[in-house]
Scaffold this motif. Structure first.
Motif, PDB file in Angstrom:
ATOM      1  N   UNK A 497       0.847  -1.194   0.000  1.00  0.00           N
ATOM      2  CA  UNK A 497       0.000   0.000   0.000  1.00  0.00           C
ATOM      3  C   UNK A 497       0.880   1.242   0.000  1.00  0.00           C
ATOM      4  N   UNK A 498       0.320   2.308  -0.530  1.00  0.00           N
ATOM      5  CA  UNK A 498       0.997   3.600  -0.513  1.00  0.00           C
ATOM      6  C   UNK A 498       0.264   4.508   0.468  1.00  0.00           C
ATOM      7  N   UNK A 499       0.999   5.086   1.428  1.00  0.00           N
ATOM      8  CA  UNK A 499       0.419   5.980   2.422  1.00  0.00           C
ATOM      9  C   UNK A 499       0.605   7.403   1.929  1.00  0.00           C
ATOM     10  N   UNK A 500      -0.512   8.106   1.659  1.00  0.00           N
ATOM     11  CA  UNK A 500      -0.439   9.468   1.123  1.00  0.00           C
ATOM     12  C   UNK A 500      -0.723  10.521   2.186  1.00  0.00           C
ATOM     13  N   UNK A 501      -1.499  10.174   3.215  1.00  0.00           N
ATOM     14  CA  UNK A 501      -1.824  11.134   4.271  1.00  0.00           C
ATOM     15  C   UNK A 501      -1.794  10.434   5.622  1.00  0.00           C
ATOM     16  N   UNK A 502      -1.387  11.173   6.655  1.00  0.00           N
ATOM     17  CA  UNK A 502      -1.414  10.673   8.031  1.00  0.00           C
ATOM     18  C   UNK A 502      -2.153  11.695   8.898  1.00  0.00           C
ATOM     19  N   UNK A 503      -2.659  11.298  10.067  1.00  0.00           N
ATOM     20  CA  UNK A 503      -3.384  12.238  10.933  1.00  0.00           C
ATOM     21  C   UNK A 503      -2.501  13.413  11.345  1.00  0.00           C
ATOM     22  N   UNK A 504      -3.033  14.620  11.201  1.00  0.00           N
ATOM     23  CA  UNK A 504      -2.252  15.820  11.508  1.00  0.00           C
ATOM     24  C   UNK A 504      -1.885  15.892  12.977  1.00  0.00           C
ATOM     25  N   UNK A 505      -2.754  15.385  13.864  1.00  0.00           N
ATOM     26  CA  UNK A 505      -2.516  15.495  15.300  1.00  0.00           C
ATOM     27  C   UNK A 505      -1.272  14.725  15.735  1.00  0.00           C
ATOM     28  N   UNK A 506      -0.846  13.753  14.911  1.00  0.00           N
ATOM     29  CA  UNK A 506       0.320  12.945  15.272  1.00  0.00           C
ATOM     30  C   UNK A 506       1.634  13.618  14.916  1.00  0.00           C
ATOM     31  N   UNK A 507       1.578  14.708  14.135  1.00  0.00           N
ATOM     32  CA  UNK A 507       2.826  15.375  13.751  1.00  0.00           C
ATOM     33  C   UNK A 507       3.628  14.508  12.788  1.00  0.00           C
ATOM     34  N   UNK A 508       4.952  14.671  12.826  1.00  0.00           N
ATOM     35  CA  UNK A 508       5.819  13.866  11.977  1.00  0.00           C
ATOM     36  C   UNK A 508       5.898  12.453  12.527  1.00  0.00           C
TER      37      UNK A 508
END
Length: 599
Positions: A497-508
């Protein structure tokens, strides 16, 4: 067709005699001594007894005697009481409108069929008492007896008429514990009745259980389950569509390693129902680890016609007309109470902490969190905070200034940070020790849940998508539609799978590490009870929250620590982390003074 087939004599159908019928019925009604005790005590409660005394010998094998002060049985009715399907509790016209414990009329004849049963009773308003004896199904004629009031039922030599059943009984200790559990449950159901259970084996007398009549349910629970439970329990009172849920449910941090401390009642009847226990487990799934179990005493009341208690002769199973309503009531009622408990944590954690701190009495830690190596921590902190350098293992926060207003808050004012993980706060009555990682993990989790519920978790796009190999779990991962959780995934070849977005609250955050944690969660829940999609998403959010939390070993400033304390005070379920461990321990000044022998 052969000669043998033509000459075969067909078996004839015959009517079994009454004794055989009762022995067969006893196999369902009376499985062990505890079953007999349950039936006899329920009869006493149906007779409106205010005091019930139970004597047993050899775990109930050789003697069970139940004495009550109820309204008694008329002498002329004693022979009828030993007849199968004879009862004073219903007229047979409506088997759904049941308001008593017993109603099938099977218990007494079944007990008389497998043991030596004697009933002595004096009915209210009667001039005298009478007694009747039955052994192996053979009934003697009633005769006069001496008894001031109520009824005494004595069962000796249980299963003497069916000795094969004795081989299936457990040890005397196990059977005694089963009898005690039955009495405890019935005592919870009837707080206004006094109960006593005595072991009179070998001519002695040992009190196994005693509960005086209580004014209310809380008082009875304190007497049976202990003051620690009532002090660390939430009061439950909720209604929905003709059903009402009341009782007490323990805080998540006041949990057990098994489910034996879960007591469920339907219209005052103790039951063991898989649907009800499943609903209880589902209500706590968000705040307890999988190997922990809630402590609770819950009472469901409704119109008797909405529930069928005539499912099994033992009457411990029920069938609701609309089980979905009851399940939803339990889950929503308990979760509302959990949210209302806020940052509240069990007082028993403080007691265990004090026990661990006393010198000369080593004990296992109450809770243990895995702590990575120093090198691993340093690498993790560098990724989380650029320019971070490993600090000493313990440090006082010099910038913390006295704040009288903050000390009056429930969790007080931060005064120090020890070993870069434990926040020490001062309250008006003592100190609070906070696990910063566990606390922040819960706060992030609750924020993620609120975002998903309101508008979906806010996502941040990655400059370069991360490609992660996940193997055969790829299809399941993509089917969950994790975009609601701020995680955008696309197929990228077989098992990838390709991850394009992550939750903003988690930061980097490392997308690969996050995905692998989610896969671990899915694999762990695969062998457990089937989870709803929402439950699975919540479990995934819990894993994600760990990535966005303040790590153990991170140095925090005074404003950061105080902000964490204030947020804990306003966040539901912040008294425990996502895995059910306490996020803080409160020690009162009197507790600390005891440690130093000052009291």
């Amino acid at each position: 067709m052969g000669a043998n087939d033509r000459n075969m004599i067909l078996p004839r159908i015959r009517q079994l005699d009454e004794g055989a019928v009762n022995r067969i019925a006893a196999g369902e009604v009376v499985e062990r001594p505890a079953s007999a005790v349950k039936e006899l005590v329920e009869n006493a409660l149906d007779a409106r007894a205010t005091r019930v005394t139970v004597d047993i010998a050899d775990g109930g094998r050789t003697l069970i005697r139940v004495t009550d002060d109820g309204h008694g049985i008329d002498p002329d009715d004693l022979p009828m009481a030993l007849s199968r399907h004879a009862t004073s509790k219903i007229d047979g016209s409506d088997l759904l409108n049941i308001h008593s414990f017993g109603f099938r009329g099977e218990a007494l004849p079944s007990l008389g069929a497998v043991g030596r049963l004697t009933i002595t009773s004096r009915a209210q308003g009667s001039d005298g008492a009478a007694t009747i004896h039955v052994s192996g199904g053979r009934i003697d004629a009633p005769r006069p007896a001496a008894l001031r009031q109520g009824t005494v039922v004595e069962l000796r030599d249980l299963f003497h008429a069916t000795p094969a059943r004795l081989k299936f009984l457990k040890s005397e200790r196990s059977e005694t514990m089963a009898v005690t559990d039955v009495i405890r449950r019935l005592a919870m159901a009837e707080p206004g009745v006094a109960f006593a259970l005595r072991d009179i084996s070998d001519g002695g007398e040992r009190i196994l259980f005693r509960a005086d009549a209580a004014a209310d349910m809380t008082g009875r629970m304190a007497a049976i389950l202990g003051r620690a439970f009532t002090d660390n329990a939430m009061s439950i009172d909720a209604e929905r569509d003709g059903f009402r849920l009341t009782g007490l449910a323990g805080l998540p941090t006041y949990s057990k390693g098994n489910s034996v401390s879960q007591y469920l009642f339907v219209n005052g009847r103790p039951v063991r129902d898989k649907m009800l226990t499943g609903a209880l487990r589902g209500a706590y799934v968000d705040v307890l680890a999988r190997d922990r179990h809630a402590v609770a005493a819950l009472f469901v009341t409704c119109d008797p016609e909405l529930v069928d208690c005539n499912v099994h002769p033992a009457k411990t199973e029920v069938r609701f007309r609309d089980a979905g309503i009851v399940r939803g009531l339990i889950v929503s009622g308990l979760r509302h109470a959990l949210a209302g408990a806020g940052h509240r944590s069990a007082t028993t954690t403080a007691e265990a902490t004090l026990g661990a701190m006393r010198p000369g009495r080593p004990t296992a830690p109450v809770y243990q969190m895995d702590r990575p190596s120093q090198q691993a921590r340093a690498a993790s902190y560098s990724a989380q905070m650029p320019g971070f350098s490993e600090a000493p293992s313990a440090r006082m926060e010099d910038s913390v200034a006295p704040d009288d207003a903050a000390t009056s808050a429930p969790l007080g004012a931060a005064r120090a940070q020890l070993h870069e993980n434990w926040i020490i706060a001062q309250t008006e009555t003592g100190i609070v020790i906070v696990d910063q990682h566990a606390a922040h993990e819960r706060l992030v989790y609750e924020q993620l849940k609120a975002q998903m519920r309101d508008r979906g978790v806010v996502a941040q796009a990655l400059l370069i998508p991360d490609v992660v190999e996940v193997g055969p779990m790829a299809d399941l991962l993509l089917s969950l539609d994790l975009s609601r959780l701020g995680l955008s995934l696309e197929p990228f070849g077989p098992g990838t799978v390709a991850v394009r977005e992550t939750p903003a609250i988690l930061g980097n955050v490392s997308a690969e590490v996050l995905i692998r944690d989610i896969l671990d969660e899915l694999e762990e829940s695969d062998g457990a009870d089937p989870l709803s999609l929402q439950s699975r998403l919540d479990a995934i959010l819990s894993r994600m929250a760990c990535h966005g939390s303040v790590r153990s070993g991170r140095r925090m400033s005074a404003p950061e620590m105080n902000a964490l304390l204030r947020e804990m005070e306003t966040t539901p379920n912040s008294g425990q982390c996502n895995h059910g461990r306490p996020t803080y321990v409160e020690l009162r000044l009197s507790d600390i003074e005891r440690l130093f022998g000052r009291t």
